[in-house]
Design an enzyme around this catalytic site. Structure first.
Site, PDB file in Angstrom:
ATOM      1  N   GLU A  41       7.130 -12.459  -2.948  1.00  0.00           N
ATOM      2  CA  GLU A  41       8.034 -11.420  -2.441  1.00  0.00           C
ATOM      3  C   GLU A  41       7.666 -11.239  -0.964  1.00  0.00           C
ATOM      4  O   GLU A  41       8.291 -11.807  -0.084  1.00  0.00           O
ATOM      5  CB  GLU A  41       7.871 -10.147  -3.259  1.00  0.00           C
TER       6      GLU A  41
ATOM      7  N   SER B 227       4.288   1.820  -0.973  1.00  0.00           N
ATOM      8  CA  SER B 227       3.171   2.517  -1.635  1.00  0.00           C
ATOM      9  C   SER B 227       1.844   2.397  -0.889  1.00  0.00           C
ATOM     10  O   SER B 227       1.028   3.297  -0.958  1.00  0.00           O
ATOM     11  CB  SER B 227       3.013   2.017  -3.064  1.00  0.00           C
TER      12      SER B 227
ATOM     13  N   GLU C 210      15.188  -4.963  -4.522  1.00  0.00           N
ATOM     14  CA  GLU C 210      14.836  -3.790  -5.331  1.00  0.00           C
ATOM     15  C   GLU C 210      14.862  -2.488  -4.529  1.00  0.00           C
ATOM     16  O   GLU C 210      15.108  -1.420  -5.085  1.00  0.00           O
ATOM     17  CB  GLU C 210      13.466  -3.987  -5.985  1.00  0.00           C
TER      18      GLU C 210
ATOM     19  N   HIS D  77       1.920  -9.810 -14.513  1.00  0.00           N
ATOM     20  CA  HIS D  77       0.599  -9.227 -14.278  1.00  0.00           C
ATOM     21  C   HIS D  77       0.661  -8.291 -13.088  1.00  0.00           C
ATOM     22  O   HIS D  77       0.405  -8.703 -11.959  1.00  0.00           O
ATOM     23  CB  HIS D  77      -0.431 -10.329 -13.972  1.00  0.00           C
TER      24      HIS D  77
ATOM     25  N   HIS E  84       4.076 -10.871  -5.973  1.00  0.00           N
ATOM     26  CA  HIS E  84       4.672  -9.718  -5.279  1.00  0.00           C
ATOM     27  C   HIS E  84       3.563  -8.945  -4.558  1.00  0.00           C
ATOM     28  O   HIS E  84       2.443  -8.862  -5.053  1.00  0.00           O
ATOM     29  CB  HIS E  84       5.429  -8.827  -6.256  1.00  0.00           C
ATOM     30  N   GLU E  85       3.954  -8.440  -3.380  1.00  0.00           N
ATOM     31  CA  GLU E  85       3.005  -7.740  -2.495  1.00  0.00           C
ATOM     32  C   GLU E  85       1.793  -8.578  -2.073  1.00  0.00           C
ATOM     33  O   GLU E  85       0.698  -8.036  -1.891  1.00  0.00           O
ATOM     34  CB  GLU E  85       2.501  -6.408  -3.111  1.00  0.00           C
TER      35      GLU E  85
HETATM   36  C1  NOJ Z   1       6.799  -4.076  -7.272  1.00  0.00           C
HETATM   37  C2  NOJ Z   1       7.474  -5.380  -7.471  1.00  0.00           C
HETATM   38  O1  NOJ Z   1       8.045  -5.849  -6.265  1.00  0.00           O
HETATM   39  C3  NOJ Z   1       8.527  -5.195  -8.529  1.00  0.00           C
HETATM   40  O2  NOJ Z   1       9.306  -6.363  -8.662  1.00  0.00           O
HETATM   41  C4  NOJ Z   1       7.874  -4.780  -9.823  1.00  0.00           C
HETATM   42  O3  NOJ Z   1       8.868  -4.534 -10.781  1.00  0.00           O
HETATM   43  C5  NOJ Z   1       7.041  -3.510  -9.625  1.00  0.00           C
HETATM   44  N1  NOJ Z   1       6.171  -3.653  -8.524  1.00  0.00           N
HETATM   45  C6  NOJ Z   1       6.207  -3.193 -10.846  1.00  0.00           C
HETATM   46  O4  NOJ Z   1       5.205  -4.159 -10.985  1.00  0.00           O
HETATM   47 CA    CA Z   2       7.515  -5.117  -4.007  1.00  0.00          CA
END
Ligand code: NOJ
Ligand code: CA
Length: 712
Positions: free
Chosen positions: A499, A199, A505, A411, A480-481
């Site tokens: 992550e 993204s 995913e 969050h 994450h990110e």
């Molecule tokens: C990206 C994250 O890696 C994922 O685990 C999460 O479900 C989505 N964003 C929504 O927050």
């Molecule tokens: Ca991610």
């Protein structure tokens, strides 16, 4: 006792002397295999070199900075002094791959005067371990330098050969790329720009790659370049000059193009070069961890390595939505699906967790804001305290408590970090009120403050602030990110995982991760710290959810089990849906049994991009677990079990690929077998293409030793 230093041998300054023009210093690792050379030339040039068992690892490479404020280059130096010392100590992590870690290195501190008349002095600190070299710059407090702005760091890594490399494109915002395996001469980061499934990405240079960068030289050396203790400084990308195979550091800029704002006294992160002639040594290296500061948490008894399930994968496979209105992310909202985080559904996950000894239940999409979160670059999206009407926070807290399960907070910030900063305290107090003690944060999208990047100094400071602030509330965190880890889990052990790479995913909704992906990640991303990869997918093909879908997980089911061992993390998700586990409880038994914290780890065999086989001993228990994974090729392994207690009998349970299994056409076929083994047994493991084997080894009772047949 936590972080108690068991043994500290600090041989203080061995020599400290005035050095004259054209000085050459040679410095060795404790075992003598690694040689660090420093050449301080008469004309002010300063270079470092590294050899491993006489083979060149880093050819003469430059050190220094270009400052913007004050406007001066720190490139030509007079070497004023070189002080050396040594450390050999053992410390105990709160959690980890082993219950104690040896930190053994020799240190050399160069004291340098800049030569152009600025009057600035800097130190460069080198630590030479048996498995590599770390170095950092130090800006002491001084009259001629107080506040300063870094325009560029001029560190070089001249690897000097066209090595095979496992790399992802350089980027300021993401590390969620698929890996490329090419020689250094073939690096071309422009291809990464086509990764539409990511993204927020910021390409900047076609010769740029990220760290941890894994390489293999033609003469058989495994070399890993990364950084340790990334604090108050931007992350480092590497830009290769292909004419000499020299990497130049490239720091992530801020919104106005500067790299870092510092004030003396200040230090940079450590630049790390791990090297060995054995791939297994790369995976067992603790150098990055050792270069980080000890834990800041005096009483860590509230920090719990754990497994979780979650109202999560069902959104990724399109069965339900985060959004209360039922719209799916990125879709044109033609077909609506149910809202996942509703009270009844969450209870179903709590029940499953309680029944199976899983400590945590992650719930995403519980709070308002998901109508608006994706791709808008909007500032006020979430407030982190307002549940959707169908998520009864009181009722669920009571229900989870009664069942002995913890709900894990989510969050998603949508990368509006200014907004999150305003809400953090309120959000963490809300969590405590309802009994949550772990949070998964997320930073999908372009950062606000606009113009900042995920990996720039501003965000590096934010992630650290989150780690500190959550610790203050006794909250564990999974990011994450964020930026890719650099060993800060030693300093902030409540920061259980991140992550910061391409997780499982991606297999749900993109071209996914190729079968060699998980054989590369431990050599790259995981060198910095644990990954929330979310293994345990049993329904491999997405056509199960929607016949039109072509996406699939690029492994066998047995390999999904083996990942609990090969992808180290103190936080492991059983990522698939309860109903998918309920039809295969025999295979799920491995996920129930597997530990998440370890006394010891043996890297039995490994080759980046090809295969990994690891055995680990559960913390405080006499049971072992083993995971073996392969890339797209079928492979056989014959691991010995000499790590078991001699003379004792164990029940081995082998979760293997079925005889006709393969990741593409027959991924879900598996076989479970039980035998009696001892330390003299050699297992014969057969892995399917894209496959794996998971093994548990538990002490046998007298009855089991009689009733279960011996492994032959
Ligand atoms: C990206 C994250 O890696 C994922 O685990 C999460 O479900 C989505 N964003 C929504 O927050
Ligand atoms: Ca991610």
């Amino acid at each position: 006792m936590f972080f108690k230093r068991l043994l500290v041998v600090l041989i203080a300054t061995i020599f400290s002397y005035l050095v004259h023009a054209d000085q050459f210093i040679n410095f060795h690792s404790p075992d003598g295999n690694i040689q660090l050379g420093l050449d301080s030339h008469d004309n002010g040039d300063l270079v470092y070199r590294i050899f491993y068992k006489g083979k060149i690892v880093i050819a003469p490479s430059g050190l220094g900075f270009k400052l913007k404020v004050p406007d001066v280059s720190l490139l030509k130096f007079t070497l004023v002094a070189a002080d050396s010392s040594a450390v050999d100590e053992t410390w105990k992590p709160v959690w980890g791959e082993q219950s104690s870690v040896r930190n053994n290195y020799k240190q050399l501190v160069l004291k340098l005067n800049e030569r152009s008349g600025s009057g600035i002095t800097i130190n460069i600190i080198f630590r030479v371990f048996n498995d590599g070299v770390g170095f950092r710059y130090e800006f002491p407090k001084q009259d001629k330098l107080n506040h300063f702005v870094i325009a560029d760091e001029l560190t070089q890594f001249a690897v000097s050969g066209d090595h095979k490399a496992f790399w992802i494109p350089g980027d300021y915002d993401t590390n969620e790329y698929a890996y490329y395996t090419t020689n250094l001469s073939a690096i071309d980061a422009t291809g990464g720009g086509k990764a539409q499934e990511i993204s927020a990405k910021t390409f900047f240079e076609k010769n740029a790659v990220q760290t941890p960068l894994m390489m293999k030289s033609n003469d058989g050396l495994y070399i890993n370049i990364h950084e340790a203790a990334l604090v108050n400084y931007p992350a480092m990308n590497l830009v290769i000059d292909k004419s000499s195979f020299t990497f130049n550091a490239h720091l992530v800029p801020d919104a106005v193009g500067n790299k870092a704002y510092l004030q003396t006294p200040a230090v940079t992160p450590w630049r790390t070069i791990i090297v060995s002639d054995k791939a297994t040594d790369i995976l067992s290296s603790k150098m990055v961890l050792n270069l980080n500061e000890p834990s800041t948490i005096a009483d860590p008894s509230w920090i719990k390595p754990q497994k979780m399930v979650g109202v999560w994968w069902e959104m990724h496979v399109g069965k339900s939505s985060w959004d209360y209105s039922g719209s799916q992310v990125g879709s044109q909202q033609a077909s609506k699906v149910p809202h996942g985080a509703n009270t009844a559904n969450v209870k179903r996950y709590i029940d499953f967790a309680a029944k199976n000894g899983i400590e945590g239940v992650l719930v995403e999409g519980w709070n308002t804001g998901w109508e608006d979160w994706f791709g808008q670059w909007k500032e006020d999206v979430f407030d982190f305290v307002t549940p959707y009407p169908d998520f009864n926070v009181n009722e669920l807290s009571a229900y989870a408590k009664a069942k002995g399960v913890k709900i894990i907070m989510h969050h998603e910030t949508s990368a509006s970090v200014t907004n999150y900063e305003r809400w953090m305290d309120t959000a963490y107090r809300f969590m405590k009120k309802y009994g949550y003690d772990a949070v998964k944060t997320g930073y999908v999208g372009r950062i606000i403050p606009r113009g900042e990047h995920h990996d720039g100094q501003w965000m590096i400071r934010h992630y650290e602030r989150v780690a500190k602030k959550t610790a203050g509330y006794h909250i564990m965190v999974d990011m994450h990110e964020p930026v890719r880890p650099t060993g800060l889990q030693r300093t902030y052990p409540n920061w259980l995982a991140s992550e910061a790479a391409r997780g499982n995913e991606f297999n749900a909704w993109s071209v996914g991760n190729m079968p060699d992906h998980e054989t590369i990640l431990p050599f790259t991303r995981l060198m910095g710290g644990p990954m929330d990869y979310t293994p345990g997918i049993f329904k491999i093909k997405m056509s199960y959810y929607d016949s039109g879908k072509k996406e699939q997980v690029h492994t066998t089911l047995a390999k999904q089990l083996a990942l609990y061992i090969t992808m180290y993390s103190p936080l492991q998700m059983a990522a698939d849906l309860p109903e998918n586990y309920e039809t295969k409880m025999d295979a799920f038994q491995f996920i129930k049994d597997v530990a998440v914290d370890w006394d010891d780890t043996k890297i039995l065999d490994a080759e980046p991009g090809d295969y990994i086989i690891i055995a680990r001993k559960a913390k405080g228990k006499d049971s072992w677990f083993m995971g073996a994974i392969t890339d797209e090729n079928a492979r056989n392994f014959t691991p010995g079990l000499d790590f078991l207690d001699a003379g004792k009998k164990y029940v081995v349970t082998i979760y293997r690929d079925g005889d006709k299994a393969d990741w593409k056409n027959n991924p879900e076929e598996y076989v479970i077998e039980k035998f009696i083994v001892d330390a003299k047994t050699k297992l014969r493991l057969k892995l399917a293409p894209g496959g794996g084997t998971a093994v548990s080894l538990m002490p046998a009772t007298a009855d089991e030793a009689k009733q279960i047949k011996k492994y032959k």
